[in-house]
Design a protein around this motif. Sequence first.
Motif, short mmCIF file in Angstrom:
data_model
loop_
_atom_site.label_atom_id
_atom_site.label_comp_id
_atom_site.label_asym_id
_atom_site.label_seq_id
_atom_site.Cartn_x
_atom_site.Cartn_y
_atom_site.Cartn_z
N PHE A 1 0.82 -1.21 0.00
CA PHE A 1 0.00 0.00 0.00
C PHE A 1 0.85 1.26 0.00
O PHE A 1 0.38 2.32 -0.36
CB PHE A 1 -0.95 0.02 1.21
N TYR A 2 2.11 1.14 0.42
CA TYR A 2 2.99 2.30 0.43
C TYR A 2 3.25 2.81 -0.98
O TYR A 2 3.60 3.98 -1.16
CB TYR A 2 4.30 1.99 1.15
N ARG A 3 3.08 1.97 -1.98
CA ARG A 3 3.24 2.42 -3.37
C ARG A 3 2.02 3.20 -3.85
O ARG A 3 2.13 4.07 -4.70
CB ARG A 3 3.46 1.23 -4.30
N VAL A 4 0.86 2.88 -3.33
CA VAL A 4 -0.37 3.54 -3.73
C VAL A 4 -0.55 4.84 -2.95
O VAL A 4 -0.91 5.87 -3.52
CB VAL A 4 -1.58 2.60 -3.51
N LEU A 5 -0.32 4.79 -1.65
CA LEU A 5 -0.50 5.95 -0.79
C LEU A 5 0.83 6.68 -0.61
O LEU A 5 1.46 6.61 0.44
CB LEU A 5 -1.06 5.52 0.56
N THR A 6 1.24 7.39 -1.62
CA THR A 6 2.53 8.08 -1.58
C THR A 6 2.47 9.39 -0.81
O THR A 6 3.50 10.00 -0.55
CB THR A 6 3.04 8.35 -3.00
N CYS A 7 1.27 9.83 -0.44
CA CYS A 7 1.15 11.08 0.31
C CYS A 7 1.56 10.91 1.77
O CYS A 7 1.77 11.88 2.48
CB CYS A 7 -0.27 11.62 0.23
N ILE A 8 1.70 9.68 2.23
CA ILE A 8 2.10 9.39 3.60
C ILE A 8 3.57 8.98 3.62
O ILE A 8 3.99 8.14 2.83
CB ILE A 8 1.24 8.27 4.20
N SER A 9 4.31 9.57 4.52
CA SER A 9 5.70 9.15 4.71
C SER A 9 5.69 7.94 5.64
O SER A 9 5.59 8.07 6.86
CB SER A 9 6.52 10.30 5.32
N TRP A 10 5.77 6.75 5.06
CA TRP A 10 5.63 5.52 5.84
C TRP A 10 6.76 5.31 6.83
O TRP A 10 6.50 4.89 7.97
CB TRP A 10 5.48 4.32 4.91
N PRO A 11 8.02 5.58 6.48
CA PRO A 11 9.06 5.42 7.51
C PRO A 11 8.87 6.38 8.69
O PRO A 11 9.06 6.00 9.84
CB PRO A 11 10.36 5.72 6.76
N LEU A 12 8.45 7.61 8.40
CA LEU A 12 8.21 8.57 9.48
C LEU A 12 7.02 8.15 10.32
O LEU A 12 7.05 8.25 11.56
CB LEU A 12 8.00 9.97 8.91
N SER A 13 5.97 7.66 9.69
CA SER A 13 4.79 7.24 10.47
C SER A 13 5.11 6.03 11.34
O SER A 13 4.65 5.94 12.47
CB SER A 13 3.62 6.96 9.54
N GLU A 14 5.92 5.09 10.83
CA GLU A 14 6.33 3.96 11.66
C GLU A 14 7.22 4.41 12.82
O GLU A 14 7.08 3.92 13.94
CB GLU A 14 7.07 2.91 10.82
N LEU A 15 8.11 5.34 12.55
CA LEU A 15 8.97 5.85 13.61
C LEU A 15 8.14 6.51 14.71
O LEU A 15 8.35 6.24 15.90
CB LEU A 15 9.99 6.84 13.04
N LEU A 16 7.19 7.35 14.32
CA LEU A 16 6.34 8.00 15.31
C LEU A 16 5.49 6.98 16.07
O LEU A 16 5.29 7.11 17.28
CB LEU A 16 5.46 9.05 14.64
N HIS A 17 4.99 5.98 15.36
CA HIS A 17 4.22 4.93 16.04
C HIS A 17 5.06 4.21 17.08
O HIS A 17 4.61 3.95 18.20
CB HIS A 17 3.68 3.92 15.02
N TYR A 18 6.30 3.85 16.71
CA TYR A 18 7.14 3.13 17.66
C TYR A 18 7.55 4.01 18.83
O TYR A 18 7.63 3.53 19.97
CB TYR A 18 8.36 2.55 16.96
N LEU A 19 7.79 5.29 18.59
CA LEU A 19 8.13 6.20 19.70
C LEU A 19 6.97 6.35 20.67
O LEU A 19 7.12 6.18 21.89
CB LEU A 19 8.56 7.55 19.16
N ILE A 20 5.79 6.65 20.13
CA ILE A 20 4.63 6.86 20.99
C ILE A 20 4.19 5.55 21.63
O ILE A 20 3.87 5.50 22.83
CB ILE A 20 3.49 7.50 20.17
N GLY A 21 4.19 4.46 20.86
CA GLY A 21 3.80 3.17 21.41
C GLY A 21 4.72 2.69 22.51
O GLY A 21 4.28 2.13 23.51
N THR A 22 6.03 2.91 22.34
CA THR A 22 6.99 2.51 23.38
C THR A 22 6.77 3.32 24.65
O THR A 22 6.81 2.77 25.76
CB THR A 22 8.42 2.70 22.87
N LEU A 23 6.54 4.61 24.50
CA LEU A 23 6.30 5.45 25.67
C LEU A 23 5.02 5.02 26.40
O LEU A 23 5.02 4.89 27.63
CB LEU A 23 6.22 6.92 25.25
N LEU A 24 3.94 4.79 25.65
CA LEU A 24 2.69 4.37 26.28
C LEU A 24 2.81 2.99 26.93
O LEU A 24 2.27 2.76 28.01
CB LEU A 24 1.56 4.39 25.26
N LEU A 25 3.51 2.07 26.26
CA LEU A 25 3.71 0.74 26.86
C LEU A 25 4.59 0.81 28.11
O LEU A 25 4.36 0.06 29.07
CB LEU A 25 4.33 -0.21 25.85
N LEU A 26 5.57 1.68 28.11
CA LEU A 26 6.42 1.85 29.28
C LEU A 26 5.59 2.35 30.46
O LEU A 26 5.67 1.81 31.57
CB LEU A 26 7.57 2.81 28.98
#
Length: 151
Positions: free
Chosen positions: A99-124
Motif C-alpha cells: 500500500f505504500y506504493r499507492v499511498l505516496t502522500c504518507i511518509s511511511w518510515p516517518l509514520s512507523e517511527l512516530l508509532h514506535y516512539l509513541i507506542g513505546t512510551l505508552l507501553l512503558l
Amino acid sequence: MSHGAGLVRTTCSSGSALGPGAGAAQPSASPLEGLLDLSYPRTHAALLKVAQMVTLLIAFICVRSSLWTNYSAYSYFEVVTICDLIMILAFYLVHLFRFYRVLTCISWPLSELLHYLIGTLLLLIASIVAASKSYNQSGLVAGADNQSPLA
C-alpha cells in the motif's frame, strides 16, 4: 541558469519504449504479482513485527486472564497493548500488500517511527503502572513485565 526538471516520474518501462505493441509478445504477469509482496514475510522487519504482535498478545492474555484488583491500571494496559497490536498489524499489512506504493502522500518510515516512539512510551507507562499495582498476582506481573523495557 538552467531550469531543468528536478524529478521526472514515468509509468512506462524502458522495454515499451520501442513503440506500441512491442511488448505484446511477452507473457503477461500474474495479477497478484503487483498486489502481494510474497518475499516480505521472510524479511527481518516482518519477523520482528510478528514477534512484537505475539508478545503483545501474550501480555494482553496474561493480564486479561488474571483477577484484577485495580481496574483502571489494567484497563489502560489492555487498551495500550491491543491498540499497539492493531497498529503493528496495520503496518505489516501495508508492507505485505504494498500500500505504500499507492499511498505516496504518507511518509511511511516517518509514520512507523512516530508509532514506535509513541507506542513505546505508552507501553512503558502502562507496564510501570500495571507492575506497581500487581504485587501479588503472578499473571499480572508476567503480563506487565513482559512489555517493560526495564525488565
